[in-house]
Design a protein around this motif. Structure first.
Motif, short mmCIF file in Angstrom:
data_model
loop_
_atom_site.label_atom_id
_atom_site.label_comp_id
_atom_site.label_asym_id
_atom_site.label_seq_id
_atom_site.Cartn_x
_atom_site.Cartn_y
_atom_site.Cartn_z
N UNK A 91 -89.54 -39.59 12.60
CA UNK A 91 -89.13 -40.95 12.29
C UNK A 91 -90.15 -41.96 12.79
N UNK A 92 -89.91 -43.22 12.44
CA UNK A 92 -90.80 -44.27 12.90
C UNK A 92 -90.71 -45.51 12.06
N UNK A 93 -91.70 -46.37 12.22
CA UNK A 93 -91.79 -47.64 11.50
C UNK A 93 -92.82 -47.51 10.39
N UNK A 94 -92.45 -47.92 9.19
CA UNK A 94 -93.36 -47.84 8.05
C UNK A 94 -93.16 -49.07 7.17
N UNK A 95 -94.20 -49.47 6.50
CA UNK A 95 -94.11 -50.61 5.60
C UNK A 95 -93.46 -50.21 4.28
N UNK A 96 -92.86 -51.16 3.59
CA UNK A 96 -92.30 -50.86 2.26
C UNK A 96 -93.36 -50.24 1.36
N UNK A 97 -92.94 -49.21 0.63
CA UNK A 97 -93.85 -48.47 -0.22
C UNK A 97 -94.54 -47.32 0.47
N UNK B 45 -70.46 -20.95 7.02
CA UNK B 45 -69.05 -20.73 6.71
C UNK B 45 -68.16 -21.01 7.93
N UNK B 46 -68.72 -20.82 9.12
CA UNK B 46 -67.89 -20.89 10.32
C UNK B 46 -67.95 -22.23 11.04
N UNK B 47 -69.07 -22.91 10.97
CA UNK B 47 -69.19 -24.13 11.77
C UNK B 47 -70.30 -25.03 11.23
N UNK B 48 -70.40 -26.21 11.85
CA UNK B 48 -71.48 -27.12 11.48
C UNK B 48 -71.93 -27.89 12.72
N UNK B 49 -73.18 -28.36 12.68
CA UNK B 49 -73.79 -29.03 13.81
C UNK B 49 -74.63 -30.21 13.31
N UNK B 50 -74.79 -31.17 14.23
CA UNK B 50 -75.61 -32.35 13.95
C UNK B 50 -76.76 -32.46 14.95
N UNK B 51 -77.88 -32.99 14.48
CA UNK B 51 -78.96 -33.34 15.37
C UNK B 51 -78.68 -34.67 16.05
N UNK B 52 -79.60 -35.06 16.91
CA UNK B 52 -79.39 -36.27 17.70
C UNK B 52 -79.75 -37.54 16.92
N UNK B 53 -80.45 -37.39 15.82
CA UNK B 53 -80.81 -38.53 14.99
C UNK B 53 -82.21 -39.05 15.29
N UNK B 54 -82.86 -39.55 14.25
CA UNK B 54 -84.18 -40.15 14.40
C UNK B 54 -84.22 -41.44 13.59
N UNK B 55 -84.75 -42.48 14.19
CA UNK B 55 -84.75 -43.80 13.56
C UNK B 55 -85.87 -43.91 12.54
N UNK B 56 -85.52 -44.39 11.36
CA UNK B 56 -86.50 -44.74 10.33
C UNK B 56 -86.33 -46.23 10.04
N UNK B 57 -87.40 -46.98 10.21
CA UNK B 57 -87.38 -48.41 9.96
C UNK B 57 -88.44 -48.76 8.93
N UNK B 58 -88.01 -49.38 7.84
CA UNK B 58 -88.92 -49.79 6.77
C UNK B 58 -88.99 -51.31 6.78
N UNK B 59 -90.12 -51.83 7.20
CA UNK B 59 -90.25 -53.27 7.36
C UNK B 59 -91.72 -53.66 7.33
N UNK B 60 -91.97 -54.85 6.82
CA UNK B 60 -93.33 -55.38 6.82
C UNK B 60 -93.55 -56.25 8.06
#
Length: 115
Positions: A9-15, A100-115
């Protein structure tokens, strides 16, 4: 138990582009579905893209043609290549594993799209 570790994840410009990775470890079933969900501030978590252990994929309409999900079964890793990013793609992206038996989630990663 299955552990999921996300990166990219991280900061990226539009496009611009980013590539997310999610490595799974632990008691991994040979038949599973892995994928990515996202949650923008003040909104509900939503599906972005998922891929089965057999290679079948499903995408949210909002990302079709821009995002590509793939996986390396030998490395128990799933990837999300995100191109032509838009400000509305800004969110915390979560990796998900389901068997079939279970499911798990990661801790998450921020994605920011901004100029």
């Amino acid at each position: 138990q299955v552990q999921l570790v996300e990166s990219g994840g991280g900061l990226v410009q539009p496009g611009g582009s980013l590539r997310l990775s999610c490595a799974a470890s632990g008691s991994i079933s040979s038949i599973n579905v892995m994928g990515w969900y996202r949650q923008a501030q003040g909104k509900q978590r939503e599906l972005v893209a998922v891929i089965s252990s057999g290679g079948s994929t499903n995408y949210a309409n909002s990302v079709k043609g821009r995002f590509t999900i793939s996986r390396d079964n030998a490395k128990y890793t799933v990837y999300l290549q995100m191109n032509s990013l838009k400000p509305e793609d800004t969110a915390v992206y979560y990796c998900h594993y389901a068997s079939r038996l279970n499911d798990y989630w990661g801790q998450g990663t921020q994605v920011t799209v901004s100029s």
